[in-house]
Enzyme design. Sequence first.
Site, PDB file in Angstrom:
ATOM      1  N   GLY A  63       0.844  -1.193   0.000  1.00  0.00           N
ATOM      2  CA  GLY A  63       0.000   0.000   0.000  1.00  0.00           C
ATOM      3  C   GLY A  63       0.873   1.234   0.000  1.00  0.00           C
ATOM      4  N   GLY A 113       0.211  -5.262   0.171  1.00  0.00           N
ATOM      5  CA  GLY A 113      -0.982  -5.103  -0.663  1.00  0.00           C
ATOM      6  C   GLY A 113      -0.915  -5.857  -1.984  1.00  0.00           C
ATOM      7  CD  GLU A 136       2.531  -6.187   5.602  1.00  0.00           C
ATOM      8  OE1 GLU A 136       3.128  -7.217   5.972  1.00  0.00           O
ATOM      9  OE2 GLU A 136       1.913  -6.112   4.537  1.00  0.00           O
ATOM     10  CG  ASP A 144      -2.666  -5.253   5.860  1.00  0.00           C
ATOM     11  OD1 ASP A 144      -1.694  -5.626   5.157  1.00  0.00           O
ATOM     12  OD2 ASP A 144      -3.183  -4.120   5.731  1.00  0.00           O
TER      13      ASP A 144
END
Length: 347
Positions: A63, A113, A136, A144
């Site tokens: 992301g 992402g 992350e 995530d």
Amino acid sequence: MTVKYEVNKNAAILTLSRPKYLNTLTFEMIEKIEKYLKAILKNNNIHIVIFKGDGERAFCAGGDVKSFYEEKNTNTSNKLRKNFFYKEYQLNYLIKNYKKPIISLVNGICMGGGVGIAMHSNITVVSENVTFAMPETAIGLFPDVGAGSILSKLKNNIGIYIGLTGKRLNSDDLIELQLANYCIKFDKFEEVEKSLIKVKTKQSIQNILKKNSLKTNSLIFPNLNKKIENIFRYNNIEKIILALKNNNEKWSVDALESLKKMSPTSLKITLKQIRASKYLSFKDDLIMEYRLSQACMAGVDFYEGVRAILVDKDFKPKWSPNRIEDVTDKLVSSHFKSLGKNDLKIQ
Ligand code: QUE
């Protein structure tokens, strides 16, 4: 243009296109992809969807987390931090449950992402030159985009190892772990795409991919499986660290070095998240991850992590708490609390 959209014969081809930024996902890109995928469902002339990354360096590096950091300094409403993850996880669900075959052609960097797009596709194809990671915990976040679901399904606690340490995997490792379905030489991608757009059925897709596949050979798995299973079996980060310290091998020394750099809070929430994911539906996993994302955004480690790793690049984040033993069970549990009416809603 941040997402290129093209229809060719039976296929829609979506190209993640911010090559200067390793095709990292912006909020606008997530909205566009969702819009395209929903339109494709209604178009009877389109039978398959292909995702790829623009350029030769990356499929997608994650992301666009720098934009959160910038928002923090410019505006107080923090719209991005709420809506970005909300839309992104909804997109992960849409991809995972999509009614037409989605094939991701992955070359170069695929992290965060990017994993949420590629690994929830029906079919994940990697070139011989892929670097995969869920890194992350290095920026005060957690794996995530539905990675809880992916990592919790790996045997031998390998998902715990990958999620905590951010261990980079190559194409051979991904095939061995079945995180990718086929490995095809990058210089064959164009030719394979030309064949794929001519077919309509899953069987014909599989035939094309199989015919072009390379044999792979992971140097890590299954060699280290039993060792990883043993060391990462604990539900306690302190115990995992102690077990690594007592195991003096190259891989475990590297893992320990990685863990020392990560946000202590991230490590503890990640361990709890991946253990919990194993027993959750994909939808409930995403709901849990959305709660975690909002708790991380409300804390300090995420902004400090982005500052240290991506903005100032001093690689010296000052985590708070800074020691593993100072991250209390209460702090960990607070990340998992319901957000009530603000919880993620899917369909
Ligand atoms: C952990 C992460 C990310 C990361 C590095 C980490 C991440 C991410 C990027 C990234 C990479 C290239 C860019 C950019 C961001 O790096 O999520 O803007 O051009 O997006 O250690 O989670």
